[in-house]
Scaffold this motif. Structure first.
Motif, PDB file in Angstrom:
ATOM      1  N   ASP A 279       6.889   4.456   3.423  1.00 62.50           N
ATOM      2  CA  ASP A 279       7.019   4.268   1.797  1.00 62.50           C
ATOM      3  C   ASP A 279       5.495   4.307   1.299  1.00 62.50           C
ATOM      4  OD1 ASP A 279       7.309   3.597  -0.727  1.00 62.50           O
ATOM      5  OD2 ASP A 279       7.809   1.482  -0.624  1.00 62.50           O
ATOM      6  N   VAL A 280       4.967   5.639   1.679  1.00 62.41           N
ATOM      7  CA  VAL A 280       3.575   5.740   1.301  1.00 62.41           C
ATOM      8  C   VAL A 280       3.248   5.589   0.008  1.00 62.41           C
ATOM      9  CG1 VAL A 280       1.792   7.792   1.103  1.00 62.41           C
ATOM     10  CG2 VAL A 280       3.443   7.467   3.064  1.00 62.41           C
ATOM     11  N   ASN A 281       3.981   5.769  -1.016  1.00 63.18           N
ATOM     12  CA  ASN A 281       3.615   5.597  -2.529  1.00 63.18           C
ATOM     13  C   ASN A 281       4.160   4.273  -3.186  1.00 63.18           C
ATOM     14  OD1 ASN A 281       6.557   5.926  -2.912  1.00 63.18           O
ATOM     15  ND2 ASN A 281       6.327   7.889  -3.961  1.00 63.18           N
ATOM     16  N   LYS A 282       4.373   3.412  -2.140  1.00 60.91           N
ATOM     17  CA  LYS A 282       4.941   1.934  -2.571  1.00 60.91           C
ATOM     18  C   LYS A 282       5.783   1.919  -3.573  1.00 60.91           C
ATOM     19  CE  LYS A 282       2.386   0.518   0.738  1.00 60.91           C
ATOM     20  NZ  LYS A 282       3.117  -0.047   1.807  1.00 60.91           N
ATOM     21  N   SER A 283       7.112   2.774  -3.660  1.00 57.60           N
ATOM     22  CA  SER A 283       7.967   2.772  -4.462  1.00 57.60           C
ATOM     23  C   SER A 283       9.235   1.941  -4.186  1.00 57.60           C
ATOM     24  CB  SER A 283       8.499   4.330  -4.872  1.00 57.60           C
ATOM     25  OG  SER A 283       9.265   4.669  -3.658  1.00 57.60           O
ATOM     26  N   GLY A 284       9.056   1.315  -3.091  1.00 56.68           N
ATOM     27  CA  GLY A 284      10.351   0.440  -2.567  1.00 56.68           C
ATOM     28  C   GLY A 284      11.290   1.347  -1.774  1.00 56.68           C
TER      29      GLY A 284
ATOM     30  N   TYR B  70      11.628   5.142   0.723  1.00 52.87           N
ATOM     31  CA  TYR B  70      11.014   6.532   1.205  1.00 52.87           C
ATOM     32  C   TYR B  70      11.971   7.634   0.897  1.00 52.87           C
ATOM     33  CZ  TYR B  70      14.737   6.123   5.016  1.00 52.87           C
ATOM     34  OH  TYR B  70      15.515   5.913   5.657  1.00 52.87           O
ATOM     35  N   ASP B  71      11.124   8.546   0.467  1.00 55.60           N
ATOM     36  CA  ASP B  71      12.010   9.915   0.063  1.00 55.60           C
ATOM     37  C   ASP B  71      11.062  11.083   0.351  1.00 55.60           C
ATOM     38  OD1 ASP B  71      10.143   9.606  -2.190  1.00 55.60           O
ATOM     39  OD2 ASP B  71      11.716   8.787  -3.449  1.00 55.60           O
ATOM     40  N   ALA B  72      11.224  12.239  -0.421  1.00 62.21           N
ATOM     41  CA  ALA B  72      10.645  13.651  -0.300  1.00 62.21           C
ATOM     42  C   ALA B  72       9.291  13.524  -0.785  1.00 62.21           C
ATOM     43  CB  ALA B  72      11.366  14.761  -1.028  1.00 62.21           C
ATOM     44  N   ALA B  73       8.885  12.602  -2.059  1.00 64.70           N
ATOM     45  CA  ALA B  73       7.773  12.195  -2.456  1.00 64.70           C
ATOM     46  C   ALA B  73       6.482  11.772  -1.534  1.00 64.70           C
ATOM     47  CB  ALA B  73       7.599  11.492  -3.670  1.00 64.70           C
ATOM     48  N   ASP B  74       7.057  10.781  -0.734  1.00 62.48           N
ATOM     49  CA  ASP B  74       6.281  10.316   0.217  1.00 62.48           C
ATOM     50  C   ASP B  74       6.119  11.416   1.507  1.00 62.48           C
ATOM     51  OD1 ASP B  74       6.376   7.311  -0.417  1.00 62.48           O
ATOM     52  OD2 ASP B  74       8.502   7.635  -0.157  1.00 62.48           O
ATOM     53  N   ALA B  75       6.961  12.198   1.837  1.00 68.33           N
ATOM     54  CA  ALA B  75       6.539  13.268   2.581  1.00 68.33           C
ATOM     55  C   ALA B  75       5.793  14.225   2.020  1.00 68.33           C
ATOM     56  CB  ALA B  75       8.180  13.773   3.270  1.00 68.33           C
ATOM     57  N   ALA B  76       5.687  14.563   0.877  1.00 68.64           N
ATOM     58  CA  ALA B  76       4.928  15.497   0.410  1.00 68.64           C
ATOM     59  C   ALA B  76       3.422  14.844   0.195  1.00 68.64           C
ATOM     60  CB  ALA B  76       5.251  15.649  -1.318  1.00 68.64           C
ATOM     61  N   LEU B  77       3.213  13.736   0.081  1.00 64.70           N
ATOM     62  CA  LEU B  77       1.873  13.034  -0.066  1.00 64.70           C
ATOM     63  C   LEU B  77       1.358  13.173   1.455  1.00 64.70           C
ATOM     64  CD1 LEU B  77       2.441   9.883  -2.095  1.00 64.70           C
ATOM     65  CD2 LEU B  77       1.099  11.829  -2.569  1.00 64.70           C
ATOM     66  N   ILE B  78       2.342  12.944   2.486  1.00 65.09           N
ATOM     67  CA  ILE B  78       1.613  13.192   3.691  1.00 65.09           C
ATOM     68  C   ILE B  78       1.298  14.434   4.017  1.00 65.09           C
ATOM     69  CG2 ILE B  78       2.294  13.007   6.282  1.00 65.09           C
ATOM     70  CD1 ILE B  78       4.033  10.295   5.628  1.00 65.09           C
TER      71      ILE B  78
ATOM     72  N   PHE C 228     -11.190  17.064   4.637  1.00 64.87           N
ATOM     73  CA  PHE C 228     -11.126  15.704   4.331  1.00 64.87           C
ATOM     74  C   PHE C 228     -10.934  14.911   5.718  1.00 64.87           C
ATOM     75  CE2 PHE C 228      -8.831  11.969   3.314  1.00 64.87           C
ATOM     76  CZ  PHE C 228      -9.715  11.567   2.059  1.00 64.87           C
ATOM     77  N   ARG C 229     -11.994  13.938   5.642  1.00 59.37           N
ATOM     78  CA  ARG C 229     -11.839  13.170   6.859  1.00 59.37           C
ATOM     79  C   ARG C 229     -11.599  11.651   6.551  1.00 59.37           C
ATOM     80  NH1 ARG C 229     -10.945  16.852   9.261  1.00 59.37           N
ATOM     81  NH2 ARG C 229     -12.355  18.575   9.944  1.00 59.37           N
ATOM     82  N   GLY C 230     -11.098  11.325   5.379  1.00 57.37           N
ATOM     83  CA  GLY C 230     -10.852   9.888   5.175  1.00 57.37           C
ATOM     84  C   GLY C 230      -9.534   9.680   5.506  1.00 57.37           C
ATOM     85  N   THR C 231      -9.049   8.324   5.404  1.00 60.20           N
ATOM     86  CA  THR C 231      -7.673   7.965   5.696  1.00 60.20           C
ATOM     87  C   THR C 231      -6.868   8.385   4.510  1.00 60.20           C
ATOM     88  OG1 THR C 231      -8.086   5.792   4.455  1.00 60.20           O
ATOM     89  CG2 THR C 231      -8.841   5.760   6.709  1.00 60.20           C
ATOM     90  N   LEU C 232      -5.720   8.183   4.986  1.00 62.71           N
ATOM     91  CA  LEU C 232      -4.426   8.443   4.062  1.00 62.71           C
ATOM     92  C   LEU C 232      -4.709   7.663   2.895  1.00 62.71           C
ATOM     93  CD1 LEU C 232      -1.777   9.446   3.134  1.00 62.71           C
ATOM     94  CD2 LEU C 232      -0.553   7.779   4.390  1.00 62.71           C
ATOM     95  N   GLU C 233      -5.366   6.248   2.611  1.00 63.31           N
ATOM     96  CA  GLU C 233      -5.374   5.563   1.687  1.00 63.31           C
ATOM     97  C   GLU C 233      -6.727   6.118   0.935  1.00 63.31           C
ATOM     98  OE1 GLU C 233      -5.226   4.307   4.797  1.00 63.31           O
ATOM     99  OE2 GLU C 233      -3.236   3.529   4.617  1.00 63.31           O
ATOM    100  N   ASP C 234      -7.476   6.650   1.629  1.00 61.08           N
ATOM    101  CA  ASP C 234      -8.742   7.284   0.915  1.00 61.08           C
ATOM    102  C   ASP C 234      -8.347   8.448   0.136  1.00 61.08           C
ATOM    103  OD1 ASP C 234     -10.500   5.410   2.035  1.00 61.08           O
ATOM    104  OD2 ASP C 234     -10.908   6.754   3.758  1.00 61.08           O
ATOM    105  N   PHE C 235      -7.414   9.077   0.597  1.00 58.03           N
ATOM    106  CA  PHE C 235      -6.746  10.564   0.010  1.00 58.03           C
ATOM    107  C   PHE C 235      -6.054  10.141  -1.168  1.00 58.03           C
ATOM    108  CE2 PHE C 235      -3.258  13.248  -0.452  1.00 58.03           C
ATOM    109  CZ  PHE C 235      -4.084  14.529  -0.766  1.00 58.03           C
ATOM    110  N   LEU C 236      -5.210   8.886  -1.032  1.00 54.68           N
ATOM    111  CA  LEU C 236      -4.212   8.619  -2.082  1.00 54.68           C
ATOM    112  C   LEU C 236      -5.017   8.075  -3.274  1.00 54.68           C
ATOM    113  CD1 LEU C 236      -1.617   6.592  -0.324  1.00 54.68           C
ATOM    114  CD2 LEU C 236      -1.469   8.954  -1.195  1.00 54.68           C
ATOM    115  N   ARG C 237      -6.490   7.396  -2.920  1.00 54.89           N
ATOM    116  CA  ARG C 237      -7.378   6.885  -4.084  1.00 54.89           C
ATOM    117  C   ARG C 237      -8.176   8.060  -4.857  1.00 54.89           C
ATOM    118  NH1 ARG C 237      -7.953   2.392  -0.414  1.00 54.89           N
ATOM    119  NH2 ARG C 237      -9.479   3.576   0.650  1.00 54.89           N
ATOM    120  N   ARG C 238      -7.942   9.295  -4.452  1.00 52.40           N
ATOM    121  CA  ARG C 238      -8.908  10.403  -4.866  1.00 52.40           C
ATOM    122  C   ARG C 238      -8.236  10.828  -6.255  1.00 52.40           C
ATOM    123  NH1 ARG C 238      -9.892  15.198  -0.511  1.00 52.40           N
ATOM    124  NH2 ARG C 238      -8.829  16.235  -2.466  1.00 52.40           N
TER     125      ARG C 238
END
Length: 86
Positions: free
Chosen positions: A50-55, A57-65, A76-86
């Motif tokens: 649940d990457v997007n913390k929607s409650g 998991y679905d294709a949107a989480d896979a797309a973010l990954i 890009f050399r940051g973490t997934l969390e760094d990427f999500l904050r961009r």
């Protein structure tokens, strides 16, 4: 790196990497869930998926990954969390 209560966000297969393999696992599990089958993920894997913390998991989480993995291929050399904050 943000750690969920059960592991690393986005790391569905618990190999300490967040990559296309994790995205594929999410898509496969979501498709199985959507067709009435069992997605096959443990509670820990579901939380990491649940990457997007929607409650859930679905294709949107896979797309973010996948976007994160592509960004890594472009330097890009940051973490997934760094990427999500961009």
């Amino acid at each position: 790196t943000t750690t969920t209560t059960t592991g690393m966000l986005g790391d569905v297969n618990d190999d300490r990497n967040v990559d296309a393999i994790d995205a594929a696992r999410i898509l496969t599990a979501a498709a199985a869930d959507g067709s009435g089958g069992a997605g096959g993920l443990t509670d820990a894997q579901k939380e990491n998926a649940d990457v997007n913390k929607s409650g859930g998991y679905d294709a949107a989480d896979a797309a973010l990954i996948l976007q994160y993995a592509a960004a890594g291929g472009s330097g890009f050399r940051g973490t997934l969390e760094d990427f999500l904050r961009r």
